[in-house]
Design a protein around this motif. Structure first.
Motif, short mmCIF file in Angstrom:
data_model
loop_
_atom_site.label_atom_id
_atom_site.label_comp_id
_atom_site.label_asym_id
_atom_site.label_seq_id
_atom_site.Cartn_x
_atom_site.Cartn_y
_atom_site.Cartn_z
N PRO A 1 0.82 -1.22 0.00
CA PRO A 1 0.00 0.00 0.00
C PRO A 1 0.85 1.27 0.00
CG PRO A 1 -0.79 -1.56 1.65
CD PRO A 1 0.53 -2.09 1.15
N LEU A 2 0.27 2.34 -0.49
CA LEU A 2 0.93 3.65 -0.41
C LEU A 2 1.16 4.02 1.05
CD1 LEU A 2 -1.16 5.70 -3.02
CD2 LEU A 2 0.99 4.46 -3.41
N SER A 3 2.15 4.88 1.27
CA SER A 3 2.40 5.40 2.62
C SER A 3 1.95 6.86 2.69
CB SER A 3 3.88 5.29 2.96
OG SER A 3 4.66 6.03 2.04
N TYR A 4 1.41 7.25 3.84
CA TYR A 4 1.06 8.66 4.02
C TYR A 4 1.58 9.14 5.37
CZ TYR A 4 -2.81 8.10 7.38
OH TYR A 4 -3.56 7.83 8.50
N GLY A 5 2.07 10.36 5.39
CA GLY A 5 2.61 10.94 6.62
C GLY A 5 1.66 11.94 7.23
N SER A 6 1.78 12.12 8.55
CA SER A 6 1.00 13.15 9.24
C SER A 6 1.83 13.72 10.38
CB SER A 6 -0.32 12.58 9.79
OG SER A 6 -0.07 11.75 10.92
N GLY A 7 1.68 15.04 10.56
CA GLY A 7 2.36 15.71 11.67
C GLY A 7 1.39 16.24 12.70
N ASN A 8 0.10 15.90 12.54
CA ASN A 8 -0.93 16.32 13.49
C ASN A 8 -2.15 15.43 13.28
OD1 ASN A 8 -2.43 17.51 11.22
ND2 ASN A 8 -0.89 19.13 11.31
N THR A 9 -3.13 15.56 14.16
CA THR A 9 -4.29 14.68 14.07
C THR A 9 -5.19 15.02 12.89
OG1 THR A 9 -5.45 16.10 15.65
CG2 THR A 9 -4.36 14.14 16.53
N GLY A 10 -5.15 16.28 12.43
CA GLY A 10 -5.94 16.63 11.24
C GLY A 10 -5.46 15.88 10.02
N GLY A 11 -4.12 15.80 9.84
CA GLY A 11 -3.57 15.04 8.73
C GLY A 11 -3.84 13.55 8.87
N ARG A 12 -3.75 13.07 10.11
CA ARG A 12 -4.03 11.64 10.35
C ARG A 12 -5.49 11.32 10.01
NH1 ARG A 12 -3.39 7.49 14.35
NH2 ARG A 12 -4.26 5.64 13.33
N ALA A 13 -6.39 12.14 10.48
CA ALA A 13 -7.82 11.90 10.22
C ALA A 13 -8.13 12.00 8.73
CB ALA A 13 -8.67 12.88 11.00
N GLY B 1 10.66 11.85 -1.46
CA GLY B 1 10.14 10.59 -1.98
C GLY B 1 10.11 9.45 -0.99
N ARG B 2 10.29 9.75 0.30
CA ARG B 2 10.29 8.69 1.31
C ARG B 2 8.88 8.31 1.76
NH1 ARG B 2 15.06 11.43 1.87
NH2 ARG B 2 14.11 13.17 2.99
N ILE B 3 7.90 9.17 1.52
CA ILE B 3 6.49 8.82 1.69
C ILE B 3 5.76 9.22 0.41
CG2 ILE B 3 6.39 8.93 4.22
CD1 ILE B 3 5.30 11.78 3.97
N ASP B 4 4.61 8.59 0.16
CA ASP B 4 3.87 8.84 -1.08
C ASP B 4 2.89 9.99 -0.97
OD1 ASP B 4 4.89 6.53 -2.63
OD2 ASP B 4 3.82 5.35 -1.11
N VAL B 5 2.28 10.14 0.20
CA VAL B 5 1.15 11.07 0.36
C VAL B 5 1.32 11.85 1.66
CG1 VAL B 5 -1.38 11.24 0.59
CG2 VAL B 5 -0.36 9.46 -0.87
N PHE B 6 0.87 13.08 1.65
CA PHE B 6 0.89 13.92 2.85
C PHE B 6 -0.27 14.89 2.77
CE2 PHE B 6 2.86 17.79 5.00
CZ PHE B 6 2.54 17.35 6.27
N PHE B 7 -0.78 15.32 3.93
CA PHE B 7 -1.90 16.27 3.99
C PHE B 7 -1.42 17.56 4.67
CE2 PHE B 7 -3.82 12.14 3.56
CZ PHE B 7 -4.89 12.34 2.71
N PRO B 8 -0.70 18.41 3.93
CA PRO B 8 -0.22 19.67 4.52
C PRO B 8 -1.33 20.71 4.57
CG PRO B 8 0.41 19.60 2.23
CD PRO B 8 -0.28 18.29 2.52
N ASP B 9 -1.10 21.75 5.37
CA ASP B 9 -1.99 22.91 5.35
C ASP B 9 -1.39 23.95 4.41
OD1 ASP B 9 -0.24 24.86 6.99
OD2 ASP B 9 -0.30 23.03 8.19
N PRO B 10 -2.21 24.83 3.87
CA PRO B 10 -1.70 25.85 2.93
C PRO B 10 -0.64 26.76 3.55
CG PRO B 10 -4.09 25.73 2.82
CD PRO B 10 -3.67 24.90 3.99
N ALA B 11 -0.76 27.03 4.85
CA ALA B 11 0.17 27.97 5.48
C ALA B 11 1.61 27.48 5.41
CB ALA B 11 -0.22 28.19 6.94
#
Length: 371
Positions: free
Chosen positions: A202-214, A245-255
């Protein structure tokens, strides 16, 4: 320390409670030298009842306390204030907190110093502020991670968002975005979904907070594919690994990601909130792309330790809301893809309660296991 604050601390100034020391003339009747001594004679002269004396002192101090609180608030702050931020330098929360600290310094005439305490989904910072003195000199600028999401994600927390904090005021609301690493085979959302369903492993996704995790977990649940979660201490570290390129997906905020997006360091396919980001008008929302009921938006707000005097909280709220009405602050918020969240302390408390209830539902839908 001023005389008024000495009373609050429990060490009464001699001039206020005992009058000026002196001895009576020999052979004459001693005159009461203070209000307290006068009351002492009425209660029984030199053999005054100790219980009555204690009650009288308490009554006098209680009568003085409203004046004391008001005087303290008018003088506040008299020294620099520390703002604890639960996320690392370079994160959206950090950028917003630094902008707010500059404004509060202008409006209140003292330094507001940022101290980053990243890690553990904001638990380290929240615990520190919860245990700080409730005097207005240690504040928390945080997000829904610590006050709405963590109670639903952790079995036990070393702080209670309601019991241990006093709301000061909201600052901003901000969405997340679905981003993919450079060279990812999909350049649009439909191709991404196809690639995610076919990926093995499966693809990997990173998160640095619970919003990205959710966001990652809800996307998996809504579209029926798997991704492996990789947690980070904060968004900047996850974004570095996405670019590398160490993770495939991330959910950053615009800021925190806007500059990287404009430099085309990675591709952004969708927005997690209910409307498009003004600075990235060509990026559609996930709901526009057919993902039902997908609305994950973070907020940033200011809190003080519980039992912080209400006049101090009111002074901070007034300064914060004045700042949020200034053209420079409005332009900054728009530039980072956010919107102003201006509230009273009571409104912020209600907003957090409602958001916490929403997170209970979100965690159930996304099937996020409690830690």
């Amino acid at each position: 320390m001023s005389e008024a604050w000495e009373i609050i601390a429990g060490s009464a100034p001699r001039s206020r409670l005992t009058g000026t020391a002196g001895s009576a003339c020999k052979g004459s009747r001693a005159q009461p030298q203070s209000r307290l001594e006068g009351e002492s004679q009425k209660l029984g002269g030199s053999k005054m009842n100790k219980t009555a004396m204690n009650l009288l002192v308490v009554a006098l101090l209680s009568a003085a306390s409203p004046v004391v609180a008001t005087a303290g608030a008018e003088d506040y702050p008299t020294r620099p204030v520390t703002i604890i931020v639960p996320f690392p330098a370079g994160s959206a929360t950090d950028s917003v907190a630094r902008k707010v600290s500059e404004g509060l310094q202008r409006h209140l005439g003292q330094g507001f110093i940022i101290e980053n305490k990243a890690g553990a989904d904001g638990i380290i910072a929240s615990r520190q502020v919860a245990g700080s003195a409730p005097d207005g000199y240690t504040l928390l600028i945080t997000t829904n991670t610590t006050h709405s999401a963590n109670p639903s994600i952790y079995r036990q927390l070393p702080y209670d968002p309601k019991r241990d904090f006093t709301p000061i005021g909201g600052i901003i609301r901000i969405p997340f975005m679905l981003a993919v690493r450079p060279g990812f085979p999909a350049r649009d959302f439909s191709s991404f979904v196809k690639a995610a369903k076919e990926a093995n492993p499966p693809l990997s996704y990173g998160s640095g907070n619970t919003g990205g995790r959710a966001s990652g977990e809800l996307l998996k649940a809504r579209l029926g594919f798997d991704m492996t979660h990789v947690p980070y201490r904060g968004s900047p570290q996850a974004m570095t690994d996405l670019i590398g390129g160490r993770i495939d997906v991330f959910f950053p905020d615009p800021a925190s990601a806007l500059g990287m997006i404009q430099e085309k360091k990675f591709d952004v396919l969708a927005v997690t909130g209910p409307k498009r980001v003004p600075t990235l008008p060509d990026i559609p929302t996930l709901m526009e792309l057919g993902v039902p009921d997908f609305n994950i938006v973070a907020w940033v707000a200011a809190f003080a330790p519980t039992k912080t005097p209400q006049p101090i909280v009111a002074r901070l709220n007034e300064a914060l809301n004045t700042l949020l009405r200034e053209p420079d602050m409005i332009a900054f918020v728009n530039q980072i893809g956010s919107e102003i969240l201006s509230t009273t302390p009571a409104e912020l408390g209600t907003y957090v309660d409602e958001d916490a209830a929403r997170w209970v539902h979100l965690v159930e839908i996304a099937k996020i296991e409690k830690k």
